[in-house]
Structure formats: C-alpha cells, structure tokens
Design a protein around this motif. Structure first.
Motif, short mmCIF file in Angstrom:
data_model
loop_
_atom_site.label_atom_id
_atom_site.label_comp_id
_atom_site.label_asym_id
_atom_site.label_seq_id
_atom_site.Cartn_x
_atom_site.Cartn_y
_atom_site.Cartn_z
N GLY A 1 -5.91 4.04 -12.16
CA GLY A 1 -6.35 3.38 -10.95
C GLY A 1 -5.29 2.61 -10.21
N ARG A 2 -4.35 2.01 -10.92
CA ARG A 2 -3.39 1.13 -10.25
C ARG A 2 -2.41 1.89 -9.37
NH1 ARG A 2 -1.81 -3.91 -14.13
NH2 ARG A 2 -3.91 -4.50 -14.75
N THR A 3 -1.80 2.94 -9.93
CA THR A 3 -0.86 3.72 -9.14
C THR A 3 -1.59 4.46 -8.02
OG1 THR A 3 0.54 4.00 -11.08
CG2 THR A 3 0.92 5.50 -9.25
N GLU A 4 -2.78 4.95 -8.32
CA GLU A 4 -3.57 5.65 -7.30
C GLU A 4 -3.82 4.75 -6.10
OE1 GLU A 4 -4.14 5.64 -10.57
OE2 GLU A 4 -5.48 7.26 -11.19
N ARG A 5 -4.15 3.50 -6.35
CA ARG A 5 -4.45 2.58 -5.24
C ARG A 5 -3.23 2.35 -4.36
NH1 ARG A 5 -7.99 0.31 -9.12
NH2 ARG A 5 -6.41 -1.14 -9.91
N VAL A 6 -2.05 2.22 -4.99
CA VAL A 6 -0.84 2.04 -4.19
C VAL A 6 -0.55 3.29 -3.37
CG1 VAL A 6 1.67 1.78 -4.30
CG2 VAL A 6 0.20 0.25 -5.61
N LEU A 7 -0.65 4.45 -4.01
CA LEU A 7 -0.40 5.71 -3.29
C LEU A 7 -1.34 5.85 -2.10
CD1 LEU A 7 0.16 8.21 -6.25
CD2 LEU A 7 1.86 7.55 -4.54
N GLN A 8 -2.61 5.56 -2.30
CA GLN A 8 -3.60 5.80 -1.25
C GLN A 8 -3.72 4.63 -0.27
OE1 GLN A 8 -6.71 6.93 -4.26
NE2 GLN A 8 -7.02 8.67 -2.91
N ASP A 9 -3.91 3.43 -0.78
CA ASP A 9 -4.22 2.29 0.09
C ASP A 9 -2.98 1.73 0.78
OD1 ASP A 9 -6.75 2.66 -0.88
OD2 ASP A 9 -6.73 0.93 -2.23
N ILE A 10 -1.82 1.79 0.12
CA ILE A 10 -0.61 1.22 0.70
C ILE A 10 0.25 2.31 1.35
CG2 ILE A 10 1.50 -0.10 0.25
CD1 ILE A 10 -1.08 -1.69 -0.15
N MET A 11 0.45 3.42 0.66
CA MET A 11 1.39 4.44 1.12
C MET A 11 0.75 5.56 1.93
SD MET A 11 3.70 4.55 -2.37
CE MET A 11 4.90 5.74 -1.75
N GLY A 12 -0.58 5.61 1.97
CA GLY A 12 -1.26 6.56 2.83
C GLY A 12 -1.42 7.96 2.28
N TYR A 13 -1.18 8.17 0.99
CA TYR A 13 -1.38 9.48 0.38
C TYR A 13 -2.87 9.80 0.28
CZ TYR A 13 3.45 10.42 -1.00
OH TYR A 13 4.79 10.70 -0.99
N LYS A 14 -3.19 11.07 0.24
CA LYS A 14 -4.57 11.53 0.08
C LYS A 14 -4.69 12.35 -1.20
CE LYS A 14 -5.32 11.82 5.08
NZ LYS A 14 -5.64 12.73 6.21
N GLU A 15 -5.77 12.12 -1.95
CA GLU A 15 -6.05 12.96 -3.12
C GLU A 15 -6.56 14.30 -2.64
OE1 GLU A 15 -9.13 13.18 -6.89
OE2 GLU A 15 -8.51 11.18 -6.16
N VAL A 16 -5.92 15.40 -3.11
CA VAL A 16 -6.27 16.73 -2.59
C VAL A 16 -6.78 17.70 -3.65
CG1 VAL A 16 -4.79 16.60 -0.55
CG2 VAL A 16 -3.84 17.45 -2.71
N SER A 17 -6.44 17.48 -4.93
CA SER A 17 -6.88 18.42 -5.96
C SER A 17 -6.61 17.85 -7.35
CB SER A 17 -6.18 19.78 -5.82
OG SER A 17 -4.78 19.65 -5.98
#
Length: 326
Positions: free
Chosen positions: A171-187
């Motif tokens: 959860g922690r790295t995912e939140r930075v990738l998505q909420d801060i850096m703007g990445y999207k989970e795709v698969s």
C-alpha cells in the motif's frame, strides 16, 4: 498547480566494484554505447559511467557508480529488484541466448511478464537484468541503438523497459506512485516465483513507462553492494516542470533533496515509504553539451563546477581506456 504526467523511465543507476570489467560487459557483450565517462558528483574519487543508445536519449540510460570496496549484495525487499532493457522483437531473445552462451552469461529460460516475452539474466556481479521484447509494444518510443556497436541493429538494446520493485509493506509505495506521482494501475500478472505483480504506468505507457511492483513481506530488507541498484529516475520535460515537482513533493511533506544541478540534467531525489530512492530528472540538456556525438564517452568529462579540480580528480582515478578503435 498544473503538472504534466511523468514521461516514464529516465535512467537507472546501479553499483559496480570494477569500472573496467563493467565497461567490458555493457559495451562488448550487451553492445550499449558508453555515452559519458564522468565521476560521481557526490564522491569524485570514483567513476560514474553512463551506457545508453547512440546519444543517451532520455529513457535509455543505465548508469553505474564505481565503489571499489563494495561487498556482495544480499537480495531482499525494499529494493529495485530488476532492470529491464528493451529489444525489438521476440526473436531477439533467441539471438541473445546464443550470445550469452558464447560469452558465458548466466540466464533463465524465456518467460512471459505482463504478456511480453522476457529473458532474465545476470551480469558478472549478479546485477538482475531482463531483456523485454518490444514486438507488440505501444507507448513511449524506444531509443536508437549505436550503429558501431557489436550487436546487429535488428536485435540491439533500445532503451530501458519496466523497472521492477520489491517492497515489504503493501500500500505505501502504491499510494506514492498513484497519489503523488500520477501513475495508474493497469494490470496484474504472476511472476516466475508464483507471486502477484501489479503494473503501474504513466504518460504514453508501454514498456518505457511501467513500474512492476511485487509485495514480499516474507523477505528481509536488501543489503546493497556490487550488483545492486542505487536508484531509478523518472522523466520530466524540463526545468520549469521539475520545479513544480519540487513544490508538489514539499507540499506532500516528503523529505527530498530539493532542486539539484547535475549539468547533463536537473534532478530531484526522494525516498518512497519503503525506502527506495526515486529521482525525477529533466530530459535535457543531454550528453552532447561537452562532447561531440562522434566521441561521446571517450574522455573523462567533468561538469564546469568540477573542471577546476580536474588534475586532483584524475590523480585519484584508475585509468580507464574507452576510446573506440577505428
């Protein structure tokens, strides 16, 4: 604040204990071009080597800090656990297996990662590397291999593919990738160890703009040494955009380096919550600001703020011959 999406991988920086052996492997076996021979700006007693496509286009650089006393890496979590390199097509992987057999390089069987054919292998120091086929790739364009390299252009490495992260806390790295850096989970997919991997992408997507994240709370924290990765950098358009990212990271109250002048690009460094070092780096100015295209990487290049110390710096370095024979 209007931020443009990050454009994908900029470079990956790893550790080596021997610059000469490292140069031989990445240029003579992998066929990448040494586009810059310089020093670690934070410790000028050691080399910093940049391997890339023909001119070091953003998204093609695999770099190494030489740490002569670096010990073994004890692999584990909270690490950049794999660096992938793009090749043109599925058939290229068979070429590379034959080449690895010729040079005694350790590799695994061809497998599928996220629907793409891949070939996992190790360099002479245990660096975890993956060749990924671009045959069906759509997204960030690949680089242009150097025509004077030892590998046929039809199979040559064309840049960085997905970066593989292994973390201990979900959860922690995912939140930075998505909420801060703007990445999207795709698969998601299951890797060779039967563990689930989540794929995130940014910008145009594709192999040059993906992060593959595996959560392994059962593993100890990695103890880095030679053959480990120091950090991964992600692409930002320009200095103006980077300064916006400095503001964004500060507003998120994430400890960071602030704006850093690296001469060949401008940077911002911070650690995500599992401890992996991220960098945001501008696409320019690039590597031809102090050397012509034809002779990139052949001489020791120093940024202007170190040029006045050239004599002292060169005295501490073990000579490394990188001039290309005619």
């Amino acid at each position: 604040m209007n931020l443009k999406p990050l454009k994908g991988q900029h470079h990956v920086s790893a550790l080596t204990a021997n610059a000469k052996a490292n140069y031989d492997f990445y240029t003579k076996i992998l066929g990448m071009r040494l586009v810059k021979k310089t020093v670690n700006q934070d410790d000028t007693s050691v080399y910093h080597l940049f391997y890339a496509d023909e001119r070091g286009n953003p998204g093609t650089d695999l770099t190494f800090f030489e740490i002569p006393n670096a010990g073994n890496t004890y692999y584990g979590s909270n690490s950049i656990s794999g660096t992938s390199l793009r090749v043109p097509k599925d058939d290229s992987l068979q070429y590379w297996m034959d080449r690895f057999n010729e040079f005694g390089v350790e590799y695994d069987s061809i497998q599928m990662d996220n629907g793409r054919a891949t070939l996992h292998f190790r360099d002479h120091e245990g660096q975890r590397l993956i060749l990924v086929s671009d045959e069906d790739n759509k997204g960030v364009a690949a680089g242009t291999p150097w025509e004077k390299g030892p590998v046929p252009l039809e199979h040559a490495i064309r840049g960085l593919g997905p970066v593989y992260l292994t973390v201990s806390r979900e959860g922690r790295t995912e939140r930075v990738l998505q909420d801060i850096m703007g990445y999207k989970e795709v698969s998601t997919y299951t890797n060779q160890n039967d563990n689930p991997v989540t794929v995130f992408e940014t910008g145009e997507g594709g192999t040059g703009a993906e992060v593959h994240l595996e959560v392994r709370p059962d593993l100890p924290r990695e103890r880095p040494g030679r053959g480990s990765v120091h950090h991964v950098a992600f692409r930002v358009d320009n200095e103006e955009e980077l300064r916006k990212w400095v503001t964004r990271i500060n507003e998120a109250r994430i400890p960071n380096s602030g704006f850093v002048e690296r001469y060949y690009f401008r940077s911002l460094y911070f650690r995500e919550p599992n401890g992996i070092l991220f960098e945001l780096a501008t696409d320019g100015p690039g590597f031809e600001s102090d050397e012509p295209f034809e002779s990139l990487g052949e001489s020791l290049a120093l940024p202007p703020f170190l040029e006045g110390k050239r004599e002292q710096i060169e005295a501490k370095l073990v000579p490394l011959e990188t001039k290309q024979s005619e």
